[in-house]
Design a protein around this motif. Structure first.
Motif, PDB file in Angstrom:
ATOM      1  N   ILE A 362     -37.995 -52.179 -47.766  1.00 54.29           N
ATOM      2  CA  ILE A 362     -36.901 -51.558 -47.022  1.00 54.29           C
ATOM      3  C   ILE A 362     -37.293 -51.415 -45.555  1.00 54.29           C
ATOM      4  N   LYS A 363     -36.412 -51.756 -44.664  1.00 52.74           N
ATOM      5  CA  LYS A 363     -36.638 -51.584 -43.234  1.00 52.74           C
ATOM      6  C   LYS A 363     -36.347 -50.120 -42.878  1.00 52.74           C
ATOM      7  N   ILE A 364     -37.307 -49.281 -43.167  1.00 56.19           N
ATOM      8  CA  ILE A 364     -37.108 -47.835 -43.075  1.00 56.19           C
ATOM      9  C   ILE A 364     -36.824 -47.370 -41.653  1.00 56.19           C
ATOM     10  N   SER A 365     -37.543 -47.921 -40.689  1.00 58.07           N
ATOM     11  CA  SER A 365     -37.335 -47.487 -39.300  1.00 58.07           C
ATOM     12  C   SER A 365     -35.930 -47.847 -38.818  1.00 58.07           C
ATOM     13  N   ASP A 366     -35.420 -49.005 -39.254  1.00 55.32           N
ATOM     14  CA  ASP A 366     -34.049 -49.386 -38.897  1.00 55.32           C
ATOM     15  C   ASP A 366     -33.050 -48.429 -39.542  1.00 55.32           C
ATOM     16  N   MET A 367     -33.339 -48.028 -40.777  1.00 48.02           N
ATOM     17  CA  MET A 367     -32.479 -47.075 -41.475  1.00 48.02           C
ATOM     18  C   MET A 367     -32.422 -45.751 -40.736  1.00 48.02           C
ATOM     19  N   MET A 368     -33.590 -45.278 -40.296  1.00 47.12           N
ATOM     20  CA  MET A 368     -33.647 -43.992 -39.589  1.00 47.12           C
ATOM     21  C   MET A 368     -32.819 -44.045 -38.301  1.00 47.12           C
ATOM     22  N   LYS A 369     -32.911 -45.143 -37.595  1.00 44.79           N
ATOM     23  CA  LYS A 369     -32.157 -45.295 -36.352  1.00 44.79           C
ATOM     24  C   LYS A 369     -30.662 -45.334 -36.631  1.00 44.79           C
ATOM     25  N   ASP A 370     -30.273 -46.099 -37.653  1.00 36.78           N
ATOM     26  CA  ASP A 370     -28.854 -46.209 -38.002  1.00 36.78           C
ATOM     27  C   ASP A 370     -28.304 -44.868 -38.496  1.00 36.78           C
ATOM     28  N   PHE A 371     -29.103 -44.160 -39.277  1.00 35.51           N
ATOM     29  CA  PHE A 371     -28.704 -42.857 -39.799  1.00 35.51           C
ATOM     30  C   PHE A 371     -28.455 -41.886 -38.643  1.00 35.51           C
ATOM     31  N   THR A 372     -29.343 -41.889 -37.683  1.00 33.36           N
ATOM     32  CA  THR A 372     -29.196 -41.014 -36.520  1.00 33.36           C
ATOM     33  C   THR A 372     -27.902 -41.294 -35.781  1.00 33.36           C
ATOM     34  N   GLU A 373     -27.577 -42.565 -35.621  1.00 35.16           N
ATOM     35  CA  GLU A 373     -26.344 -42.933 -34.918  1.00 35.16           C
ATOM     36  C   GLU A 373     -25.120 -42.550 -35.735  1.00 35.16           C
ATOM     37  N   ARG A 374     -25.170 -42.743 -37.044  1.00 34.51           N
ATOM     38  CA  ARG A 374     -24.039 -42.371 -37.908  1.00 34.51           C
ATOM     39  C   ARG A 374     -23.791 -40.875 -37.877  1.00 34.51           C
ATOM     40  N   LEU A 375     -24.849 -40.097 -37.824  1.00 31.40           N
ATOM     41  CA  LEU A 375     -24.722 -38.637 -37.792  1.00 31.40           C
ATOM     42  C   LEU A 375     -24.074 -38.176 -36.497  1.00 31.40           C
ATOM     43  N   LYS A 376     -24.321 -38.893 -35.412  1.00 31.35           N
ATOM     44  CA  LYS A 376     -23.700 -38.544 -34.134  1.00 31.35           C
ATOM     45  C   LYS A 376     -22.192 -38.754 -34.210  1.00 31.35           C
ATOM     46  N   VAL A 377     -21.776 -39.826 -34.880  1.00 34.34           N
ATOM     47  CA  VAL A 377     -20.351 -40.116 -35.033  1.00 34.34           C
ATOM     48  C   VAL A 377     -19.697 -39.087 -35.917  1.00 34.34           C
ATOM     49  N   ASN A 378     -20.412 -38.668 -36.979  1.00 34.50           N
ATOM     50  CA  ASN A 378     -19.871 -37.692 -37.928  1.00 34.50           C
ATOM     51  C   ASN A 378     -19.608 -36.361 -37.232  1.00 34.50           C
TER      52      ASN A 378
END
Length: 378
Positions: A362-378
């Protein structure tokens, strides 16, 4: 109408949820009373006797409107449920004030059913803190007849619900859970129902169609289900799934228009549980739906020992999967609200040490970055 038995009461198996009432001009707090009145009249005429509201629904207007519309009927002709808004920690310690206002808003002298609302990671400590006296206050209201039946609702994980029941369990007469054929394994709904069953607590269901997500499926999946039940609508499969679970007494549906309520009442005109083949097929579809959009973390925890920030990576991946699959929602932000800032996805430094030991690659670091961006939108 199909009915369930609860302590000698005959409850409509379909409950009228008032979180998604029709509104005017897309304004959530501006409920269309004329349309809602017609829906309630149709529900009453066709045997629905359980009505569910809450302090926060429609920005505080659901209780007011439901109270007004239901006051047009004999009080003994319906069962009314509302909830203590523990999702807001600022309400802890205000149980007496809020409960009194709820009775007035709903124009009743008592609630047939009252719930300790939204037990979750964010508020479990407060619910268990004796200084707030939440349990003591509502037990007293039940003793005084202002609550006929006391229960709870929960969006928290299995561990949170276990902690809650260790203290509240002996006094809880029913439990309301998010149960549907997708969340049967994805959100551990099966284990949660089994937990309540071990305490002989009957289940009320919320989000049976997962906010409408299960009302439409891929063309291939719909074709598969139609081959098994040609005359069954796709939304009805969600209700038939719940009719197959003996622990479920009431299923709440937040209906927004007459078409939805007519369809759901038609479905609940009969009890048609799934057979073994149908159940396996539906759960197989759920498994494939989840696989297509979530990261395949097995929680082996190899990653955590290599993270210089000490992040709870498997837990974060689980929240990411929920948030991504749902397309947002409140569950992930609610849980992350209990994390310190240095344990959030945004704390990831992108060193990729965790990825070197991940068996699933799993590309964990990419997931963390994407998660952070999704949370900003939420």
């Amino acid at each position: 109408m199909v009915y369930g038995n609860f302590q000698g009461l005959k409850l409509s198996a379909l409950g009228f949820g008032s979180m998604r009432l029709p509104v005017k001009n897309g304004v959530y707090s501006d409920i269309d009373e004329t349309a809602a009145r017609e829906m309630i009249a149709y529900a009453m005429k066709n045997g629905v006797n359980y009505y569910d509201t809450a302090w926060g629904y429609h920005d505080g207007m659901s209780e007011t409107v439901m109270g007004k519309l239901l006051s047009e009927y004999e009080r003994e002709s319906f069962y009314l449920a509302s909830k203590f808004p523990g999702y807001d920690l600022g309400n802890m310690g205000k149980a007496e004030e809020i409960f009194g206002k709820q009775l007035k808003k709903c124009r009743v002298e008592y609630f047939d059913f009252y719930l300790i609302h939204n037990v979750c990671e964010m508020n479990i400590d407060a619910y268990l803190d004796e200084k707030y006296g939440v349990l003591d206050y509502f037990r007293k209201q039940k003793a005084d007849g202002r609550i006929k039946h006391l229960g709870f609702s929960a969006h928290g994980d299995l561990g949170v619900i276990k902690r809650f029941l260790e203290v509240y369990g002996p006094y809880m007469e029913f439990g309301q859970l998010q149960v549907n054929w997708l969340d049967w394994t994805f959100q551990s709904a099966k284990e949660k129902i089994e937990l309540l069953a071990s305490r002989s607590i009957p289940v009320w269901v919320m989000e049976p169609v997962r906010g409408g997500k299960l009302a439409r499926l891929s063309e291939e999946d719909e074709k598969t289900l139609k081959s098994l039940r040609p005359d069954e609508s796709i939304p009805a499969w969600s209700f038939r799934f719940l009719q197959s679970l003996p622990q479920v007494t009431v299923t709440l549906s937040g209906m927004s228009d007459m078409e939805q309520i007519k369809d759901n009442i038609a479905t609940y005109s009969e009890n048609k549980p799934l057979n073994e083949t149908e159940m396996k097929t539906l759960l197989h579809i759920a498994e494939n739906m989840v696989k297509k959009s979530v990261l395949p973390c097995t929680a082996c925890r190899y990653c955590t020992s290599h993270c210089p920030k000490g992040l709870a990576i498997p837990e974060l991946i689980g929240l990411y999967n929920e948030h991504r699959f749902t397309g947002g929602g409140f569950i992930a932000p609610m849980v992350l609200g209990t994390y310190s800032e240095d344990k959030l996805p945004s704390a990831c430094v992108g060193c990729r040490s965790c990825e070197k030991v991940c068996p699933q690659q799993i590309k964990i670091s990419d997931m963390m970055k994407d998660f952070t961006e999704r949370l900003k939108v939420n």
